[in-house]
Write a protein that holds these residues in place. Sequence first.
Motif, PDB file in Angstrom:
ATOM      1  N   ARG A  28       0.702  -1.311  -0.466  1.00  0.00           N
ATOM      2  CA  ARG A  28      -0.430  -0.134  -0.057  1.00  0.00           C
ATOM      3  C   ARG A  28       0.993   1.184  -0.238  1.00  0.00           C
ATOM      4  NH1 ARG A  28      -5.015   1.933   1.746  1.00  0.00           N
ATOM      5  NH2 ARG A  28      -6.140   0.110   1.900  1.00  0.00           N
ATOM      6  N   TYR A  29       1.711   1.128   0.628  1.00  0.00           N
ATOM      7  CA  TYR A  29       2.945   2.743   1.150  1.00  0.00           C
ATOM      8  C   TYR A  29       3.871   2.382   0.154  1.00  0.00           C
ATOM      9  CZ  TYR A  29      -0.277   2.686   5.109  1.00  0.00           C
ATOM     10  OH  TYR A  29      -1.955   3.180   5.848  1.00  0.00           O
ATOM     11  N   SER A  30       3.940   1.621  -0.692  1.00  0.00           N
ATOM     12  CA  SER A  30       5.653   1.157  -1.479  1.00  0.00           C
ATOM     13  C   SER A  30       5.865   2.551  -1.600  1.00  0.00           C
ATOM     14  CB  SER A  30       5.008   0.158  -3.005  1.00  0.00           C
ATOM     15  OG  SER A  30       4.256   0.717  -3.240  1.00  0.00           O
ATOM     16  N   ARG A  31       5.117   3.059  -2.976  1.00  0.00           N
ATOM     17  CA  ARG A  31       5.860   4.469  -3.290  1.00  0.00           C
ATOM     18  C   ARG A  31       6.403   5.310  -2.797  1.00  0.00           C
ATOM     19  NH1 ARG A  31       4.025   0.679  -6.674  1.00  0.00           N
ATOM     20  NH2 ARG A  31       2.929   1.131  -8.818  1.00  0.00           N
ATOM     21  N   GLN A  32       5.803   5.475  -1.011  1.00  0.00           N
ATOM     22  CA  GLN A  32       6.327   6.696  -0.464  1.00  0.00           C
ATOM     23  C   GLN A  32       7.548   6.140   0.662  1.00  0.00           C
ATOM     24  OE1 GLN A  32       2.762   8.375   1.133  1.00  0.00           O
ATOM     25  NE2 GLN A  32       3.249   6.957   3.429  1.00  0.00           N
ATOM     26  N   ILE A  33       7.291   4.517   0.924  1.00  0.00           N
ATOM     27  CA  ILE A  33       8.702   3.806   1.142  1.00  0.00           C
ATOM     28  C   ILE A  33       9.471   3.824   0.012  1.00  0.00           C
ATOM     29  CG2 ILE A  33       9.342   1.342   2.218  1.00  0.00           C
ATOM     30  CD1 ILE A  33       6.216   1.444   3.201  1.00  0.00           C
ATOM     31  N   LEU A  34       9.569   4.170  -1.059  1.00  0.00           N
ATOM     32  CA  LEU A  34      10.746   4.100  -1.993  1.00  0.00           C
ATOM     33  C   LEU A  34      11.925   5.616  -1.415  1.00  0.00           C
ATOM     34  CD1 LEU A  34       9.204   2.586  -5.303  1.00  0.00           C
ATOM     35  CD2 LEU A  34      11.272   2.026  -4.026  1.00  0.00           C
ATOM     36  N   LEU A  35      11.044   6.876  -0.877  1.00  0.00           N
ATOM     37  CA  LEU A  35      11.957   7.503  -0.866  1.00  0.00           C
ATOM     38  C   LEU A  35      12.186   7.639  -0.105  1.00  0.00           C
ATOM     39  CD1 LEU A  35       8.233   9.942  -0.753  1.00  0.00           C
ATOM     40  CD2 LEU A  35       9.509   9.896  -3.541  1.00  0.00           C
ATOM     41  N   ARG A  36      13.641   7.924   0.026  1.00  0.00           N
ATOM     42  CA  ARG A  36      14.437   7.832   1.062  1.00  0.00           C
ATOM     43  C   ARG A  36      14.588   8.601   2.181  1.00  0.00           C
ATOM     44  NH1 ARG A  36      17.901  11.867   0.915  1.00  0.00           N
ATOM     45  NH2 ARG A  36      17.824  13.672  -0.133  1.00  0.00           N
ATOM     46  N   GLN A  37      13.540   9.637   1.979  1.00  0.00           N
ATOM     47  CA  GLN A  37      13.434  11.261   3.323  1.00  0.00           C
ATOM     48  C   GLN A  37      12.131   9.970   3.966  1.00  0.00           C
ATOM     49  OE1 GLN A  37      13.429  11.367   0.496  1.00  0.00           O
ATOM     50  NE2 GLN A  37      14.419  13.588   0.446  1.00  0.00           N
ATOM     51  N   ILE A  38      11.615   8.691   3.971  1.00  0.00           N
ATOM     52  CA  ILE A  38      10.973   7.503   4.662  1.00  0.00           C
ATOM     53  C   ILE A  38      10.472   6.965   4.989  1.00  0.00           C
ATOM     54  CG2 ILE A  38       8.109   7.273   4.363  1.00  0.00           C
ATOM     55  CD1 ILE A  38       7.279  10.206   2.798  1.00  0.00           C
ATOM     56  N   GLY A  39      10.926   5.865   3.766  1.00  0.00           N
ATOM     57  CA  GLY A  39      11.380   4.648   4.010  1.00  0.00           C
ATOM     58  C   GLY A  39      10.239   3.684   4.744  1.00  0.00           C
ATOM     59  N   GLY A  40      10.809   2.733   5.430  1.00  0.00           N
ATOM     60  CA  GLY A  40      10.021   1.915   6.617  1.00  0.00           C
ATOM     61  C   GLY A  40       9.879   2.066   7.621  1.00  0.00           C
ATOM     62  N   GLU A  41      11.561   3.500   8.036  1.00  0.00           N
ATOM     63  CA  GLU A  41      10.998   4.092   9.817  1.00  0.00           C
ATOM     64  C   GLU A  41       9.962   4.749   9.906  1.00  0.00           C
ATOM     65  OE1 GLU A  41      12.196   2.431  12.192  1.00  0.00           O
ATOM     66  OE2 GLU A  41      11.669   5.207  13.178  1.00  0.00           O
ATOM     67  N   GLY A  42      10.068   5.287   8.200  1.00  0.00           N
ATOM     68  CA  GLY A  42       9.306   7.165   8.436  1.00  0.00           C
ATOM     69  C   GLY A  42       7.839   6.778   7.867  1.00  0.00           C
ATOM     70  N   GLN A  43       7.876   5.142   7.699  1.00  0.00           N
ATOM     71  CA  GLN A  43       6.076   4.908   7.833  1.00  0.00           C
ATOM     72  C   GLN A  43       5.775   4.628   8.343  1.00  0.00           C
ATOM     73  OE1 GLN A  43       4.587   5.067   4.653  1.00  0.00           O
ATOM     74  NE2 GLN A  43       2.871   4.738   6.261  1.00  0.00           N
ATOM     75  N   ARG A  44       6.324   3.611   9.356  1.00  0.00           N
ATOM     76  CA  ARG A  44       6.145   3.175  10.904  1.00  0.00           C
ATOM     77  C   ARG A  44       5.599   4.277  11.443  1.00  0.00           C
ATOM     78  NH1 ARG A  44       9.747  -1.414   9.976  1.00  0.00           N
ATOM     79  NH2 ARG A  44      11.938   0.327  10.357  1.00  0.00           N
ATOM     80  N   ARG A  45       6.689   5.101  11.587  1.00  0.00           N
ATOM     81  CA  ARG A  45       6.068   6.448  12.429  1.00  0.00           C
ATOM     82  C   ARG A  45       5.279   7.259  12.350  1.00  0.00           C
ATOM     83  NH1 ARG A  45      11.726   9.574  12.467  1.00  0.00           N
ATOM     84  NH2 ARG A  45      10.506  11.604  13.545  1.00  0.00           N
ATOM     85  N   LEU A  46       4.763   6.844  10.678  1.00  0.00           N
ATOM     86  CA  LEU A  46       3.335   8.176  10.238  1.00  0.00           C
ATOM     87  C   LEU A  46       2.613   6.918  11.029  1.00  0.00           C
ATOM     88  CD1 LEU A  46       3.826   9.124   6.264  1.00  0.00           C
ATOM     89  CD2 LEU A  46       3.953  10.404   8.934  1.00  0.00           C
ATOM     90  N   GLY A  47       2.545   6.068  11.163  1.00  0.00           N
ATOM     91  CA  GLY A  47       1.097   4.733  11.275  1.00  0.00           C
ATOM     92  C   GLY A  47       0.569   5.137  13.146  1.00  0.00           C
ATOM     93  N   ALA A  48       2.319   5.215  13.647  1.00  0.00           N
ATOM     94  CA  ALA A  48       2.034   6.025  14.965  1.00  0.00           C
ATOM     95  C   ALA A  48       1.528   7.267  15.377  1.00  0.00           C
ATOM     96  CB  ALA A  48       3.409   5.356  15.692  1.00  0.00           C
ATOM     97  N   ALA A  49       1.149   8.467  13.725  1.00  0.00           N
ATOM     98  CA  ALA A  49       1.077   9.481  14.355  1.00  0.00           C
ATOM     99  C   ALA A  49      -0.247   9.685  14.545  1.00  0.00           C
ATOM    100  CB  ALA A  49       1.912  10.495  13.389  1.00  0.00           C
ATOM    101  N   SER A  50      -0.384  10.865  15.196  1.00  0.00           N
ATOM    102  CA  SER A  50      -1.881  11.506  15.159  1.00  0.00           C
ATOM    103  C   SER A  50      -2.010  12.846  15.149  1.00  0.00           C
ATOM    104  CB  SER A  50      -2.279  11.391  16.959  1.00  0.00           C
ATOM    105  OG  SER A  50      -3.570  11.864  16.703  1.00  0.00           O
TER     106      SER A  50
END
Length: 254
Positions: free
Chosen positions: A9-31
């Motif tokens: 689902r998030y592959s196109r932004q996980i590909l962005l080096r500024q986001i990646g898997g770690e950034g995606q996890r942080r977005l998932g934890a954000a409110s």
Amino acid sequence: MLSNDQMVRYSRQILLRQIGGEGQRRLGAASVFILGAGGLGSPAASYLAAAGVGHLVIADGDRVELSNLQRQILHATDRIGLLKTESAARTLQALNPEVRVTAFGERIDENNLKTIIAGCDLIVDGSDNFATRYLLNQAAKEAGKVLISGAVLGFEGQIATFRHGVDPAAPCYRCLYPVSGEANGHEAVPTCATAGVLGAVTGVVGSWQAAEAIKELLGIGVSLSGSLVLINLLDGIVHRVRIAKDPCCPVCNS
Ligand SMILES: [Zn+2]
């Protein structure tokens, strides 16, 4: 850990080096708290939900009207009469069932605002009047939250990030607008209801707010703090100007 579905689902932004898997996890934890499920809240909430921001809190006391649909793309013709927050929650959940949506279908005041933003990491302002913007600006300072501001009128829009809640050197909304148009003796401050607005302008500004929210949540890119972006879609012009901190600002000095 991201699931296989999340990786896709998030592959196109996980590909962005500024986001990646770690950034995606942080977005998932954000409110994120979004005030208004209208012209700005629609694109902002849609892109934040699509990006996988884990919890969206949306407040709006209005119901969907026919005249909203030209720009408020969270809603649909068969939702006229429904609370905007209910319609918004339905659209956002359909877009991304992973995201938790808390709908607050009442008018915002000083008291309920404090409770709502206490649990959020960041505030997106999609309101349409000075009184609410001042209220949010003060609340952001007191709660120590970053505020992403947006405004539209006609073919023009503004975007700014206010970090005065987390950075004492940063200017706030009140530094930029010490006196509201409404309190300035102008009884007829132009609003979208009286002067009109192009729907696509709200789309650009709300989407830009979503991008700034993601940048602030992840600490990536150049923050708009201390700057104001001015766009004019009729002339096709974008400006970025500096905002100075007002040494006499009652909010920054509170
Ligand atoms: Zn200030």
